[in-house]
Scaffold this motif. Structure first.
Motif, PDB file in Angstrom:
ATOM      1  N   LEU A  18      -3.812   2.891   2.761  1.00 46.70           N
ATOM      2  CA  LEU A  18      -2.606   2.825   3.338  1.00 46.70           C
ATOM      3  C   LEU A  18      -2.191   3.919   4.908  1.00 46.70           C
ATOM      4  O   LEU A  18      -1.711   4.009   6.013  1.00 46.70           O
ATOM      5  CB  LEU A  18      -1.735   3.505   2.497  1.00 46.70           C
ATOM      6  N   LEU A  76      -5.486   9.593   0.549  1.00 49.14           N
ATOM      7  CA  LEU A  76      -4.772   8.219   0.624  1.00 49.14           C
ATOM      8  C   LEU A  76      -5.678   6.688   0.748  1.00 49.14           C
ATOM      9  O   LEU A  76      -7.000   7.398   0.555  1.00 49.14           O
ATOM     10  CB  LEU A  76      -3.448   8.099   1.736  1.00 49.14           C
ATOM     11  N   GLY A 136       5.894   0.366  -2.526  1.00 48.67           N
ATOM     12  CA  GLY A 136       5.487  -0.458  -1.988  1.00 48.67           C
ATOM     13  C   GLY A 136       5.948  -1.705  -2.316  1.00 48.67           C
ATOM     14  O   GLY A 136       5.710  -2.739  -1.676  1.00 48.67           O
ATOM     15  N   ALA A 165       0.629  -1.268  -0.386  1.00 48.11           N
ATOM     16  CA  ALA A 165       0.030   0.768  -0.127  1.00 48.11           C
ATOM     17  C   ALA A 165       0.650   1.091   0.093  1.00 48.11           C
ATOM     18  O   ALA A 165       0.499   2.213  -0.450  1.00 48.11           O
ATOM     19  CB  ALA A 165      -1.081  -0.273   1.143  1.00 48.11           C
ATOM     20  N   ILE A 166       2.242   1.244   0.408  1.00 54.57           N
ATOM     21  CA  ILE A 166       2.879   2.218   0.605  1.00 54.57           C
ATOM     22  C   ILE A 166       2.883   2.380  -1.123  1.00 54.57           C
ATOM     23  O   ILE A 166       3.323   1.690  -2.583  1.00 54.57           O
ATOM     24  CB  ILE A 166       4.546   1.840   0.773  1.00 54.57           C
TER      25      ILE A 166
END
Length: 430
Positions: free
Chosen positions: A314, A310, A175, A170-171
């Motif tokens: 995340l 976001l 990620g 999720a980054i």
């Protein structure tokens, strides 16, 4: 400050005299936990849990070394070697049950140790470094425990690894490459199992190193105590040995009774039955849950269900890590000059009727399915958790009026009578 009762270490044999001259390790141990180390005289049994945590760390290291001799970090045989340990290795069942339940007891005593520190504000000056190193230990414990949970290669092991490592995906930008780097591929398999086994074996020794720093940092300002009042004279202290070695020994005996009861009579009560099914990438369990000690943070992760700037995933990852990282800033968030919660009426109410219930709700929701009413409850508890540390705690420290503190530790123990405080004889002459 001199302590009349303190006894200097005196080597008596030729060997101990040689060691004291060349490598004074016995002197170091004696001054750290012996009759030469002064401790506040009013410590309650809530101060036993640091020693208990050290004991369970030793249990984990010793049993882990024995288990590693018989385990193979290979996806084809990992599950079979776990069963081999249980069925064929002499006392293997005892080693595995002691290791699995030892992890749970390690977390139990550490959670109590942390919340004792929160109530008595053990993070305040001059003990900030002790607290910060303690948080580092907790983070290392979580990483070690997660990797250990993967090693039996049961259904929960495999899918837990897939879900938790999937969070890194999720980054933004980094990620997915980070997730592939962690797993050594696109899904948990041999590469991931080898990496997790290596790190699971290594990290307990890193924890032991940080524990030594933690104890070293503790010996500089000395131990905190239930009043939060600093040591003012030698009458405020007692030698660690024999007074607190006996107290810690009694506490250890009581905890060992519960530990042995779990190992011999309820060895699987804290585990998940699906982990006795071999990992199958094609069969997803109906309800994927981590071990119980991760539940509050898993509940925080799942509390975010809507995208806002976001992605919800995340936000959940950020909140999960922030829920522990916020502890690093407690020495500066809580500005109250009073340490002990016993003398802070507003703080006491918010702690017992706010933070503790919120943590209980998070524990329950983390182990429950991701459905109502658990999602809503976890969202409310998560909101209060962060509100408590980031808003309520700073406001309380500025607004509340603390109750009067005792003049000294001795006064808190013996009362405010002058003769009692000074240790004078109060028995009338016959």
């Amino acid at each position: 400050m001199s302590y009349p009762w303190a006894r200097e270490y005196e080597p008596k044999t030729g060997l101990t005299k040689f060691l004291d001259e060349k490598l004074p390790l016995p002197r170091l141990v004696y001054n750290a936990v012996g009759a030469g180390y002064p401790v506040p005289r009013n410590l309650s049994y809530m101060w036993n849990f640091g020693v208990l945590a050290g004991f369970f760390l030793v249990v984990q290291i010793v049993t882990g070394i024995v288990l590693a001799m018989h385990y193979a970090a290979n996806a084809e045989v990992a599950f079979a070697t776990t069963e081999h340990i249980m069925r064929d290795v002499n006392w293997g069942w005892l080693m595995r049950y002691a290791h699995a339940n030892g992890a749970s007891f390690f977390f139990i005593v550490v959670y109590i140790h942390i919340f004792r520190g929160l109530f008595y504000s053990s993070y305040k000056a001059p003990r900030e470094m002790i607290w910060l190193l303690g948080v580092v230990i907790f983070l290392l414990m979580m990483a070690t425990a997660f990797m250990g949970y993967v090693l039996p290669w049961g259904q929960m092991s495999f899918w837990g690894a897939k879900v938790i490592t999937g969070l890194f995906g999720a980054i933004p930008l980094v990620g997915e490459p980070l997730q592939v780097w962690l797993l050594g591929g696109f899904a948990p398999d041999n590469a991931a199992l080898n990496r997790f086994f290596s790190l699971h074996f290594l990290l307990p020794f890193v924890i032991a190193g940080v524990v030594i720093l933690h104890i070293w940092a503790l010996h500089i300002p000395g131990s905190s105590n239930p009043t939060g009042v600093e040591v003012k004279s030698e009458s405020d202290t007692l030698p660690f040995h024999p007074y607190y070695t006996a107290k810690d020994g009694f506490g250890l005996g009581v905890v060992l009774l519960f530990f042995m009861a779990m190992v011999f009579f309820l060895p699987n009560a804290l585990g998940h039955p699906d982990n006795y099914i071999e990992a199958n990438p094609l069969a997803t369990p109906a309800h994927i849950v981590p071990e119980w000690y991760f539940w509050p943070f898993y509940a925080i992760l799942r509390a975010f269900t809507a995208d806002f700037i976001l992605s919800a995933k995340l936000w959940g990852v950020i909140a999960m890590f922030a829920s522990i990282l916020v502890w690093f800033f407690l020495p500066w968030l809580d500005k109250s000059p009073v340490r002990s919660g016993h003398y802070r009426p507003m703080f006491r109410k918010f702690f017992w009727f706010g933070l503790i219930p919120a943590m209980i709700v998070l524990f329950i929701c983390g182990g429950a399915p991701a459905e109502e009413p658990y999602v809503m409850a976890s969202q409310i508890a998560t909101a209060y958790y962060f509100l408590h540390f980031l808003v309520i705690l700073p406001l309380i420290s500025s607004l509340e009026k603390p109750e009067p503190l005792p003049y000294s530790i001795t006064e808190a123990v013996l009362g405010s009578d002058k003769k009692a405080v000074l240790g004078e004889n109060t028995t009338p002459a016959v």
